[in-house]
Write a protein that holds these residues in place. Sequence first.
Motif, PDB file in Angstrom:
ATOM      1  N   UNK A  91       1.250  -1.326  -0.404  1.00 21.32           N
ATOM      2  CA  UNK A  91      -0.249   0.166   0.168  1.00 21.32           C
ATOM      3  C   UNK A  91       0.585   1.321   0.322  1.00 21.32           C
ATOM      4  N   UNK A  92       2.217   1.419   0.688  1.00 25.73           N
ATOM      5  CA  UNK A  92       2.305   2.626   0.987  1.00 25.73           C
ATOM      6  C   UNK A  92       4.115   2.321   0.562  1.00 25.73           C
ATOM      7  N   UNK A  93       4.864   3.452   0.107  1.00 26.59           N
ATOM      8  CA  UNK A  93       6.022   3.397  -0.999  1.00 26.59           C
ATOM      9  C   UNK A  93       7.181   2.981   0.571  1.00 26.59           C
ATOM     10  N   UNK A  94       7.401   1.806   1.388  1.00 26.64           N
ATOM     11  CA  UNK A  94       8.157   1.691   2.571  1.00 26.64           C
ATOM     12  C   UNK A  94       8.843   0.073   2.511  1.00 26.64           C
ATOM     13  N   UNK A  95      10.063   0.418   2.711  1.00 24.24           N
ATOM     14  CA  UNK A  95      11.222  -1.045   2.369  1.00 24.24           C
ATOM     15  C   UNK A  95      10.171  -2.130   3.407  1.00 24.24           C
ATOM     16  N   UNK A  96      10.422  -3.383   3.104  1.00 24.90           N
ATOM     17  CA  UNK A  96      10.640  -4.123   3.930  1.00 24.90           C
ATOM     18  C   UNK A  96      11.206  -4.426   5.266  1.00 24.90           C
ATOM     19  N   UNK A  97      10.569  -5.437   5.840  1.00 19.48           N
ATOM     20  CA  UNK A  97      11.443  -4.993   7.585  1.00 19.48           C
ATOM     21  C   UNK A  97      11.607  -6.639   8.097  1.00 19.48           C
ATOM     22  N   UNK A  98      12.238  -6.462   8.838  1.00 17.59           N
ATOM     23  CA  UNK A  98      12.180  -7.780   9.822  1.00 17.59           C
ATOM     24  C   UNK A  98      11.502  -8.101  10.440  1.00 17.59           C
TER      25      UNK A  98
END
Length: 307
Positions: free
Chosen positions: A225-232
């Motif tokens: 949905x958003x412009x965001x990097x994947x996270x652990x």
Amino acid sequence: MKSIELIRQWMLEHPTSSSLIKYLIWVIFIVMIIQFLRKIIRKNLPDSTTRYKSQKGIEIIGYLLLIFLSISYFTGNIKDFALAIGLLTAGITITLQELILSIAGSIFIFFVKVYKPGDRIEINGIKGDVIDVDTIYTTMMEIGEWVSSDNYSGRIVKLSNAFVFRGPVYNYSKDFPFIWDEFDLPIRYGSDLELAKKIVIQVASEELSKYVKASISKWKDVVDKYYIEDAEVNPTLAITMNDNWIQFNLRYIVDYKKRRYTKHVLNELIGAEIEKTNGKVVLASTTVEIVKIPNLNILKADETHKA
């Protein structure tokens, strides 16, 4: 009959007053109907969510009826709506600026879905759970202040909806109802570091597995949905060495309403596992430890003189 005729004649002779009386009667009638329907809904709908939304829906319909009624009476023609609104706005914009912003804020909150009842938010420096949103105020059950962590203080806060335009709104539960939390563990130098790492990661992975599984799909939706990097989202451990001890920093994901309890459980379980190592892993502290007392030679005054 005579009294009715007198009333009718008076109304004909005083059209403005009679029109105002009719208007007030209609307003009272609509308000009574709204209250009556709200009371029926409150008694007959067991589900709190449905009951809340139904009551709000009836309020909105009632407000619309009152607005339509007011325009009809005071403009005489519904076509004069734009002119009436323009004149009204010009006269009261300055004096009722806060009220207008609050109403605009409630519309913004509803359509943009900034937050809703049940969400945990922080706005204007106040944190709490939203328990009601009306046309002017957002009502919250406050969290924090003199109470540590994410516990209720017991105060109910009413905040103007206008604040959604004046600063950031932090929503703990919209789209992604999880937060990252962390805490530090001081491990004494000389401890078995590999064993310590294994204990911390194993306990965290087992205890937090339910949150990790639930958060994976939610986080994927956020990334899409958003412009965001994947996270652990799995528990991670970072190690830092300082002058006093080796610092273990555990970072993990948790339900936003269970942060305090989860931290308590993790500390308790990790502490119990460290105790089972029989000294292979030891927690450090700032307490001063005297390892050895040096020998002190105390001579008497006459012995000193002889020497």
